[in-house]
Scaffold this active site. Structure first.
Site, PDB file in Angstrom:
ATOM      1  CE  LYS A  50      38.568  37.709  49.518  1.00 23.72           C
ATOM      2  NZ  LYS A  50      38.003  38.928  48.883  1.00 23.72           N
ATOM      3  CB  SER A 124      34.131  38.143  47.928  1.00 24.57           C
ATOM      4  OG  SER A 124      35.366  38.813  47.871  1.00 24.57           O
ATOM      5  CB  SER A 148      35.588  41.933  48.464  1.00 29.04           C
ATOM      6  OG  SER A 148      34.821  41.262  47.539  1.00 29.04           O
TER       7      SER A 148
HETATM    8  N1  GLN Z   1      30.394  42.042  44.701  1.00 28.64           N
HETATM    9  C1  GLN Z   1      31.427  42.415  43.786  1.00 28.64           C
HETATM   10  C2  GLN Z   1      31.658  41.327  42.771  1.00 28.64           C
HETATM   11  O1  GLN Z   1      31.098  40.279  42.909  1.00 28.64           O
HETATM   12  C3  GLN Z   1      32.698  42.781  44.497  1.00 28.64           C
HETATM   13  C4  GLN Z   1      33.413  41.619  45.067  1.00 28.64           C
HETATM   14  C5  GLN Z   1      34.862  41.905  45.294  1.00 28.64           C
HETATM   15  O2  GLN Z   1      35.252  43.025  45.619  1.00 28.64           O
HETATM   16  N2  GLN Z   1      35.702  40.895  45.137  1.00 28.64           N
HETATM   17  O3  GLN Z   1      32.393  41.516  41.854  1.00 28.64           O
END
Ligand code: GLN
Length: 448
Positions: A50, A124, A148
């Site tokens: 990532k 994400s 995410s």
């Molecule tokens: N949707 C959540 C956020 O926007 C989790 C995203 C993540 O785990 N980075 O914080």
């Protein structure tokens, strides 16, 4: 598909990697999984990373314009460990900017769902999930703060595992929220997840929150469903989840329904804590240190920083503003301290419910939306869709999302959670599940 050891034993030659990179580049033109493909990969089991995790010599932007041009001169600990075990690096995967999102739409390059390009890939870690769904022999190192890994894994039909907080060193991770970030892994099978996790985990002098605790494999036959969580689920997802529960009962599991106090406050507590932390972790992007160079040093202090920081995306700006407000001395006890108390209460009630059981839930409460529909949702509507993935993330507890059904051709995942450091148990559960259920994929790039 084969395991990592089989792959290593076959030791494919230069032609294999050549073809893999060419096919991947072609698929990437349609699907946007990769920000960078490593064209010089020539050996090892292909692993993607990532874009918020540092790989020496490759640009790491966390999909942000603020980090354009930042090329880390070092490997994250997890990456260094994988390289030392002979894994090959195939490229950096796209994501929501700094991890802020649920659909992979909060960024300039948006990954598309390989099952149908009109649909979101989830976020994400959107690119990691797409890469895993299209490459036969591969794993993706990804990261979760509040869901995410689980969410995109569910939407792209792959296995997504988020370890206990501290089980994998965060050294070399571009932080979103330090008390919540966890590096994990996606793959097409639980056994690959296990192998990659075992290579990455363990204490690290470079991360004082990395843990020495033993990882256990205490398996449970009992599954717990939290009533309050299930009540948020849309009817089609609920129906298919209930048929999964029946199936698991047929395979010797028992299912218990429990009430859990404060669980419906988890989303609010999470966004308060994560935004408060994000507003401080993003303070280091000033337009002259990492990545983007503003270069107008003749400008006045405020003007320089305001202009430089205009390059953050809309969602990042929203979180900087809200997070800064939440930390203010006059409101701290009203929001931040209360959120910490809710977090504690949720950890305690989850641990209690999981003494002799796993918690199981759908991974996402709705069916995967089309990108055009997801774009119409308000930020608060999007945040609410993290209701299943936030509780284990807020609690720092290990969880895994696995594909269990296909509705109208689109994959759908369920999520299994266990107590701190019992990480191997949820992986073992999915290994069992896979014996009787075959996952489907639309692409099989690099099959042997
Ligand atoms: N949707 C959540 C956020 O926007 C989790 C995203 C993540 O785990 N980075 O914080």
């Amino acid at each position: 598909m084969s395991g990592i050891k089989d792959f290593q034993a076959r030791a494919p030659g230069a032609d294999y990697y050549h073809e893999l990179v060419a096919e991947l580049a072609e698929a990437n033109r349609e699907l946007n999984a990769f920000a960078v493909i490593n064209e010089s990969i020539s050996k090892g089991f292909p692993v993607s990373v990532k874009d918020n995790i540092c790989v020496s010599g490759f640009e790491a932007t966390a999909s942000s314009r603020m980090l354009k041009g930042y090329v880390p001169p070092f490997d994250a600990t997890c990456v260094a460990r994988l390289k030392s075990k002979g894994m090959g690096f195939i490229g950096k995967t796209v994501m929501d900017e700094f991890g802020f999102g649920t659909f992979g739409l909060n960024c300039d390059i948006r990954a598309r769902n390989p099952f149908d390009k009109e649909y979101v890939a989830g976020g994400s870690s959107s690119g990691s999930a797409v890469a895993t769904s299209i490459i036969s022999n591969h794993a993706s190192v990804s990261e979760s703060t509040g869901g995410s890994i689980s969410t995109p894994a569910s939407m792209c039909g792959v296995v997504g595992f988020t370890p206990t907080y501290g089980a994998v060193s965060r050294y070399g991770l571009i932080d979103y929220a330090n008390s919540l970030d966890k590096i994990g892994v996606m793959a097409r099978s639980a056994s690959i997840v296990r192998e990659v996790f075992d290579m990455m985990r363990g204490p690290d002098d470079m991360d004082s929150t990395s843990s020495k605790s033993q990882i256990t494999d205490n398996r449970h036959k009992k599954l717990v469903v939290v009533n309050q969580l299930l009540s948020n689920v849309d009817p089609a997802v609920r129906k298919s989840f209930e048929s999964l529960l029946h199936k698991l009962e047929g395979e010797g599991h028992s299912v218990d329904y429990v009430d859990m106090h404060f669980i419906n406050d988890a989303v609010r507590a999470y966004y308060i804590i994560s935004m408060a932390e994000a507003s401080t972790t993003l303070a280091r992007y000033t337009g002259y240190k990492y990545g983007y160079q503003h270069e107008k040093f003749e400008e006045k202090y405020n003007q320089f920083f305001s202009e430089a920081r205009e390059n953050f995306g809309l969602e990042a700006k929203r979180r900087i503003v809200l997070g800064t407000f939440i930390r203010g001395a006059n409101v701290r006890s009203r929001y931040y301290y209360k959120a910490l108390k809710i977090r504690r209460a949720i950890i305690d009630s989850m641990a209690k419910a999981m003494k002799d059981a796993f918690i199981i839930s759908p991974t996402v409460p709705i069916r995967t939306p089309k990108a055009s529909d997801a774009e119409r949702l308000s930020p608060v509507e999007v945040y609410a869709l993290d209701s299943m993935t936030i509780p284990p993330n807020l609690a720092g507890m290990p969880h895994i999302s696995f594909p269990y059904d296909y509705i109208d051709g689109m994959p759908i995942g369920a999520q299994l959670t266990t107590t701190h450091f019992n990480d191997h148990a949820v992986i073992s559960f999915v290994e069992e599940w896979e014996k009787a259920f075959s996952y489907r994929f639309k692409y099989n790039i690099g099959s042997l």
